[in-house]
Design a protein around this motif. Structure first.
Motif, PDB file in Angstrom:
ATOM      1  N   ALA A 175      18.457  13.403   1.282  1.00 53.30           N
ATOM      2  CA  ALA A 175      18.704  13.876  -0.184  1.00 53.30           C
ATOM      3  C   ALA A 175      18.272  11.981  -0.636  1.00 53.30           C
ATOM      4  CB  ALA A 175      19.687  14.038  -0.245  1.00 53.30           C
ATOM      5  N   ILE A 176      17.325  11.665   0.006  1.00 51.73           N
ATOM      6  CA  ILE A 176      17.318  10.765  -0.935  1.00 51.73           C
ATOM      7  C   ILE A 176      15.496  10.520  -0.407  1.00 51.73           C
ATOM      8  CG2 ILE A 176      17.055   8.294  -1.084  1.00 51.73           C
ATOM      9  CD1 ILE A 176      20.373   8.054   0.250  1.00 51.73           C
ATOM     10  N   ARG A 177      15.086  10.910  -1.699  1.00 54.56           N
ATOM     11  CA  ARG A 177      13.191  10.792  -2.397  1.00 54.56           C
ATOM     12  C   ARG A 177      12.860   9.497  -2.379  1.00 54.56           C
ATOM     13  NH1 ARG A 177      10.852  15.666  -0.574  1.00 54.56           N
ATOM     14  NH2 ARG A 177      13.014  16.710  -0.479  1.00 54.56           N
ATOM     15  N   ILE A 178      11.914   8.929  -1.755  1.00 53.25           N
ATOM     16  CA  ILE A 178      11.661   7.913  -1.672  1.00 53.25           C
ATOM     17  C   ILE A 178      10.579   7.383  -2.818  1.00 53.25           C
ATOM     18  CG2 ILE A 178       9.234   6.139  -0.754  1.00 53.25           C
ATOM     19  CD1 ILE A 178      12.282   6.139   0.832  1.00 53.25           C
ATOM     20  N   GLY A 179       9.925   8.635  -3.408  1.00 51.57           N
ATOM     21  CA  GLY A 179       9.921   8.332  -5.301  1.00 51.57           C
ATOM     22  C   GLY A 179      10.188   8.193  -6.024  1.00 51.57           C
ATOM     23  N   ALA A 180      11.751   8.594  -5.875  1.00 50.85           N
ATOM     24  CA  ALA A 180      12.374   7.809  -7.218  1.00 50.85           C
ATOM     25  C   ALA A 180      13.421   6.469  -7.072  1.00 50.85           C
ATOM     26  CB  ALA A 180      13.692   9.217  -6.665  1.00 50.85           C
ATOM     27  N   VAL A 181      13.002   6.313  -5.555  1.00 47.91           N
ATOM     28  CA  VAL A 181      14.009   5.327  -4.543  1.00 47.91           C
ATOM     29  C   VAL A 181      12.685   3.892  -5.460  1.00 47.91           C
ATOM     30  CG1 VAL A 181      14.102   3.520  -3.181  1.00 47.91           C
ATOM     31  CG2 VAL A 181      14.802   5.036  -3.286  1.00 47.91           C
ATOM     32  N   VAL A 182      11.047   3.672  -5.407  1.00 53.02           N
ATOM     33  CA  VAL A 182       9.612   3.212  -5.810  1.00 53.02           C
ATOM     34  C   VAL A 182       9.756   2.984  -7.289  1.00 53.02           C
ATOM     35  CG1 VAL A 182       7.680   2.677  -5.733  1.00 53.02           C
ATOM     36  CG2 VAL A 182       8.721   4.172  -3.399  1.00 53.02           C
ATOM     37  N   ARG A 183       9.967   4.068  -7.783  1.00 53.41           N
ATOM     38  CA  ARG A 183      10.352   4.305  -9.235  1.00 53.41           C
ATOM     39  C   ARG A 183      11.575   3.232 -10.205  1.00 53.41           C
ATOM     40  NH1 ARG A 183       8.555   9.578  -8.950  1.00 53.41           N
ATOM     41  NH2 ARG A 183       6.745  10.219  -9.413  1.00 53.41           N
ATOM     42  N   ALA A 184      12.292   3.639  -9.396  1.00 55.53           N
ATOM     43  CA  ALA A 184      13.497   2.140 -10.253  1.00 55.53           C
ATOM     44  C   ALA A 184      13.638   0.816  -9.386  1.00 55.53           C
ATOM     45  CB  ALA A 184      15.212   3.008  -9.115  1.00 55.53           C
ATOM     46  N   ASP A 221       6.813  -1.348 -12.878  1.00 57.88           N
ATOM     47  CA  ASP A 221       5.719  -0.150 -13.638  1.00 57.88           C
ATOM     48  C   ASP A 221       4.592   0.008 -12.827  1.00 57.88           C
ATOM     49  OD1 ASP A 221       3.395  -2.368 -13.656  1.00 57.88           O
ATOM     50  OD2 ASP A 221       4.653  -3.516 -15.008  1.00 57.88           O
ATOM     51  N   PHE A 222       3.849   0.964 -13.365  1.00 52.18           N
ATOM     52  CA  PHE A 222       2.991   1.495 -12.014  1.00 52.18           C
ATOM     53  C   PHE A 222       1.564   1.490 -13.753  1.00 52.18           C
ATOM     54  CE2 PHE A 222       6.281   2.971 -10.949  1.00 52.18           C
ATOM     55  CZ  PHE A 222       6.266   3.136  -9.132  1.00 52.18           C
ATOM     56  N   TYR A 223       1.256   0.114 -13.733  1.00 48.12           N
ATOM     57  CA  TYR A 223       0.040  -0.645 -14.632  1.00 48.12           C
ATOM     58  C   TYR A 223      -0.846  -1.034 -14.038  1.00 48.12           C
ATOM     59  CZ  TYR A 223       3.622  -0.256 -18.414  1.00 48.12           C
ATOM     60  OH  TYR A 223       4.068  -0.804 -19.101  1.00 48.12           O
ATOM     61  N   MET A 224      -1.979  -0.108 -13.446  1.00 47.81           N
ATOM     62  CA  MET A 224      -3.449  -0.066 -12.815  1.00 47.81           C
ATOM     63  C   MET A 224      -4.173  -0.821 -13.746  1.00 47.81           C
ATOM     64  SD  MET A 224      -3.837   1.849  -9.427  1.00 47.81           S
ATOM     65  CE  MET A 224      -5.105   1.470  -9.145  1.00 47.81           C
ATOM     66  N   ALA A 225      -3.783  -0.914 -14.815  1.00 48.07           N
ATOM     67  CA  ALA A 225      -5.194  -2.100 -15.516  1.00 48.07           C
ATOM     68  C   ALA A 225      -4.224  -2.357 -16.874  1.00 48.07           C
ATOM     69  CB  ALA A 225      -6.005  -1.234 -15.915  1.00 48.07           C
ATOM     70  N   ASP A 226      -4.717  -3.135 -17.610  1.00 49.06           N
ATOM     71  CA  ASP A 226      -4.050  -4.017 -18.884  1.00 49.06           C
ATOM     72  C   ASP A 226      -3.567  -2.678 -19.899  1.00 49.06           C
ATOM     73  OD1 ASP A 226      -3.849  -6.426 -17.606  1.00 49.06           O
ATOM     74  OD2 ASP A 226      -5.016  -6.927 -19.060  1.00 49.06           O
ATOM     75  N   CYS A 227      -4.925  -1.284 -20.206  1.00 52.92           N
ATOM     76  CA  CYS A 227      -4.858  -1.085 -21.077  1.00 52.92           C
ATOM     77  C   CYS A 227      -3.476   0.373 -20.613  1.00 52.92           C
ATOM     78  CB  CYS A 227      -6.082   0.008 -21.150  1.00 52.92           C
ATOM     79  SG  CYS A 227      -6.623   0.641 -19.429  1.00 52.92           S
ATOM     80  N   PHE A 228      -2.937  -0.054 -19.321  1.00 53.27           N
ATOM     81  CA  PHE A 228      -1.706   1.284 -18.982  1.00 53.27           C
ATOM     82  C   PHE A 228      -0.611   0.627 -20.085  1.00 53.27           C
ATOM     83  CE2 PHE A 228      -4.540   2.837 -16.194  1.00 53.27           C
ATOM     84  CZ  PHE A 228      -4.175   4.140 -15.504  1.00 53.27           C
ATOM     85  N   MET A 287      -2.911   0.464  -4.317  1.00 48.77           N
ATOM     86  CA  MET A 287      -1.364   0.258  -5.610  1.00 48.77           C
ATOM     87  C   MET A 287      -0.868  -0.632  -5.064  1.00 48.77           C
ATOM     88  SD  MET A 287      -0.858   2.233  -8.008  1.00 48.77           S
ATOM     89  CE  MET A 287       1.228   2.179  -8.695  1.00 48.77           C
ATOM     90  N   ARG A 288       0.126  -1.604  -5.166  1.00 51.17           N
ATOM     91  CA  ARG A 288       0.843  -2.320  -3.934  1.00 51.17           C
ATOM     92  C   ARG A 288       2.277  -2.816  -4.398  1.00 51.17           C
ATOM     93  NH1 ARG A 288      -0.972  -7.193  -1.373  1.00 51.17           N
ATOM     94  NH2 ARG A 288       0.309  -9.106  -1.688  1.00 51.17           N
ATOM     95  N   LEU A 289       3.368  -3.192  -4.049  1.00 50.94           N
ATOM     96  CA  LEU A 289       4.308  -3.153  -3.556  1.00 50.94           C
ATOM     97  C   LEU A 289       5.251  -4.138  -4.188  1.00 50.94           C
ATOM     98  CD1 LEU A 289       5.615   0.106  -1.754  1.00 50.94           C
ATOM     99  CD2 LEU A 289       5.068   0.168  -4.404  1.00 50.94           C
ATOM    100  N   THR A 290       5.975  -4.192  -5.267  1.00 46.81           N
ATOM    101  CA  THR A 290       6.811  -6.081  -5.129  1.00 46.81           C
ATOM    102  C   THR A 290       7.785  -6.313  -3.558  1.00 46.81           C
ATOM    103  OG1 THR A 290       8.295  -4.871  -6.917  1.00 46.81           O
ATOM    104  CG2 THR A 290       6.308  -5.750  -7.602  1.00 46.81           C
ATOM    105  N   ALA A 291       7.352  -7.588  -3.839  1.00 45.66           N
ATOM    106  CA  ALA A 291       9.035  -7.788  -2.314  1.00 45.66           C
ATOM    107  C   ALA A 291       9.553  -6.700  -2.948  1.00 45.66           C
ATOM    108  CB  ALA A 291       8.597  -9.274  -2.579  1.00 45.66           C
ATOM    109  N   PHE A 292      10.977  -6.878  -4.168  1.00 48.72           N
ATOM    110  CA  PHE A 292      11.802  -6.520  -4.246  1.00 48.72           C
ATOM    111  C   PHE A 292      11.339  -4.669  -3.388  1.00 48.72           C
ATOM    112  CE2 PHE A 292      15.105  -3.938  -6.939  1.00 48.72           C
ATOM    113  CZ  PHE A 292      15.671  -5.109  -6.301  1.00 48.72           C
ATOM    114  N   THR A 293      10.839  -4.023  -3.490  1.00 50.28           N
ATOM    115  CA  THR A 293      10.430  -2.924  -3.178  1.00 50.28           C
ATOM    116  C   THR A 293      10.468  -2.629  -2.056  1.00 50.28           C
ATOM    117  OG1 THR A 293       9.913  -1.918  -5.535  1.00 50.28           O
ATOM    118  CG2 THR A 293       9.470  -0.631  -3.794  1.00 50.28           C
ATOM    119  N   ASP A 294      10.045  -3.513  -1.273  1.00 47.87           N
ATOM    120  CA  ASP A 294      10.114  -4.086   0.029  1.00 47.87           C
ATOM    121  C   ASP A 294      11.268  -3.917   0.945  1.00 47.87           C
ATOM    122  OD1 ASP A 294       8.552  -3.943   3.316  1.00 47.87           O
ATOM    123  OD2 ASP A 294       8.785  -6.037   2.833  1.00 47.87           O
ATOM    124  N   TYR A 295      11.971  -4.903   0.123  1.00 45.10           N
ATOM    125  CA  TYR A 295      13.169  -5.431   0.711  1.00 45.10           C
ATOM    126  C   TYR A 295      14.258  -3.806   0.260  1.00 45.10           C
ATOM    127  CZ  TYR A 295      12.616  -9.933   0.774  1.00 45.10           C
ATOM    128  OH  TYR A 295      12.201 -11.591   0.972  1.00 45.10           O
TER     129      TYR A 295
END
Length: 142
Positions: free
Chosen positions: A72-81, A85-92, A1-9
């Protein structure tokens, strides 16, 4: 998985704000500290405000601060927001043309499990777990 620059910021901004409890920070100080574009960081802050993770105060003495405790801030929720997307391949992506292997492919299920495990690992982490002591007000001033 690779996070976007937006998520890094997004994550860098939240980690910084976690060390600034009790004071308002500015986009300019965060951008300068991390070598980020103020323009892009403004978009990040806007999105964080919409999701309720931070609060913004306008005006001469305004700035930004966490709206909730770091624990109270979950990193998973932050990353999802923040990720598109989390498409690992086109078929997702249902908008893509159907895969010629649809219905008999084992790869999509395996990749789906990997994405699920990745997000579950992020869900187990809070912002408090990531807080850096170097961003505490005394450390920043030094």
């Amino acid at each position: 998985m690779r996070l976007t620059a937006f998520t890094d910021y997004t994550l860098r901004t939240l980690i910084y704000l976690a060390g600034q409890q009790g004071r308002l920070a500015t986009i300019a100080e965060i951008a300068e500290l991390h070598g980020m574009s103020k323009h892009h960081l403004t978009k990040v802050v806007y999105q964080l405000g919409l999701t309720g993770v931070i609060r913004t105060v306008r005006g001469r003495h305004g700035g930004i601060a966490l709206a909730r405790a770091p624990a109270a801030i979950r990193i998973g929720a932050v990353v999802r927001a923040s990720e598109p997307d989390f498409y690992m391949a086109d078929c997702f992506d249902a908008r893509q043309a159907p895969c010629v292997h649809a219905g008999r492919c084992c790869v999509q299920g395996m990749l789906g499990q990997a994405v699920h495990a990745y997000l579950a690992a992020l869900d187990a982490v809070t912002l408090a777990d990531l807080a850096c002591p170097v961003y505490a007000p005394d450390a920043v001033a030094a």
